[in-house]
Scaffold this motif. Structure first.
Motif, mmCIF file in Angstrom:
data_model
loop_
_atom_site.group_PDB
_atom_site.id
_atom_site.type_symbol
_atom_site.label_atom_id
_atom_site.label_comp_id
_atom_site.label_asym_id
_atom_site.label_seq_id
_atom_site.Cartn_x
_atom_site.Cartn_y
_atom_site.Cartn_z
ATOM 1 N N LEU A 3 0.822 -1.196 0.000
ATOM 2 C CA LEU A 3 0.000 0.000 0.000
ATOM 3 C C LEU A 3 0.865 1.258 0.000
ATOM 4 O O LEU A 3 0.534 2.247 -0.665
ATOM 5 N N CYS A 6 2.086 2.058 -3.495
ATOM 6 C CA CYS A 6 1.011 2.611 -4.336
ATOM 7 C C CYS A 6 0.770 4.078 -4.015
ATOM 8 O O CYS A 6 0.559 4.895 -4.920
ATOM 9 N N LEU A 41 -3.481 3.924 -8.359
ATOM 10 C CA LEU A 41 -4.877 3.637 -8.018
ATOM 11 C C LEU A 41 -5.242 2.177 -8.270
ATOM 12 O O LEU A 41 -5.971 1.563 -7.488
ATOM 13 N N ILE A 42 -4.733 1.625 -9.366
ATOM 14 C CA ILE A 42 -4.964 0.198 -9.628
ATOM 15 C C ILE A 42 -4.333 -0.644 -8.521
ATOM 16 O O ILE A 42 -4.927 -1.617 -8.046
ATOM 17 N N VAL A 44 -3.790 0.283 -5.378
ATOM 18 C CA VAL A 44 -4.559 0.445 -4.130
ATOM 19 C C VAL A 44 -5.822 -0.409 -4.167
ATOM 20 O O VAL A 44 -6.163 -1.073 -3.189
ATOM 21 N N THR A 45 -6.535 -0.414 -5.292
ATOM 22 C CA THR A 45 -7.754 -1.221 -5.373
ATOM 23 C C THR A 45 -7.450 -2.712 -5.306
ATOM 24 O O THR A 45 -8.170 -3.471 -4.658
ATOM 25 N N THR A 46 -6.346 -3.135 -5.946
ATOM 26 C CA THR A 46 -5.956 -4.541 -5.874
ATOM 27 C C THR A 46 -5.568 -4.916 -4.455
ATOM 28 O O THR A 46 -5.977 -5.961 -3.941
ATOM 29 N N SER A 48 -6.506 -3.495 -1.654
ATOM 30 C CA SER A 48 -7.657 -3.491 -0.748
ATOM 31 C C SER A 48 -8.558 -4.697 -0.987
ATOM 32 O O SER A 48 -9.134 -5.233 -0.040
ATOM 33 N N SER A 49 -8.693 -5.145 -2.228
ATOM 34 C CA SER A 49 -9.522 -6.329 -2.474
ATOM 35 C C SER A 49 -8.862 -7.585 -1.918
ATOM 36 O O SER A 49 -9.543 -8.470 -1.411
ATOM 37 N N ARG A 52 -9.217 -7.447 1.887
ATOM 38 C CA ARG A 52 -10.587 -7.723 2.315
ATOM 39 C C ARG A 52 -10.835 -9.219 2.387
ATOM 40 O O ARG A 52 -11.628 -9.693 3.195
#
Length: 80
Positions: A3, A6, A41-42, A44-46, A48-49, A52
């Motif tokens: 993170l 990113c 941004l890609i 960060v989304t990866t 976070s998924s 999760r």
């Protein structure tokens, strides 16, 4: 890349896009900054998924006892 990496990509891209006024021949620094922000941004989304999906299961504080298996037998053979 974690993170932090990113976030560094997003920050570096924003600096190149919005805070610099440099001109390099053959290189569009605004475009490079936008690309770095998109990649960040890609990431960060990866991240976070994936984070999760890694939910930690905490064991219960009191152990569960199966009532059918544990009987109070006095003589050890099932008789009273």
């Amino acid at each position: 890349m974690g993170l932090g990496g990113c976030i560094i990509l997003i920050a570096a891209g924003a600096i190149l896009t919005f805070a610099t006024n440099w001109d390099m021949e053959g290189v569009n620094l605004d475009l490079v900054g936008v690309i770095l922000m998109i990649v960040g941004l890609i990431g960060v989304t990866t991240f976070s998924s994936i984070a999760r999906r890694r939910r930690v299961m905490v064991p219960p504080s009191t152990p569960l006892i199966d009532e059918e298996r544990h009987h109070n037998y006095r003589d050890g053979y099932g008789g009273m």
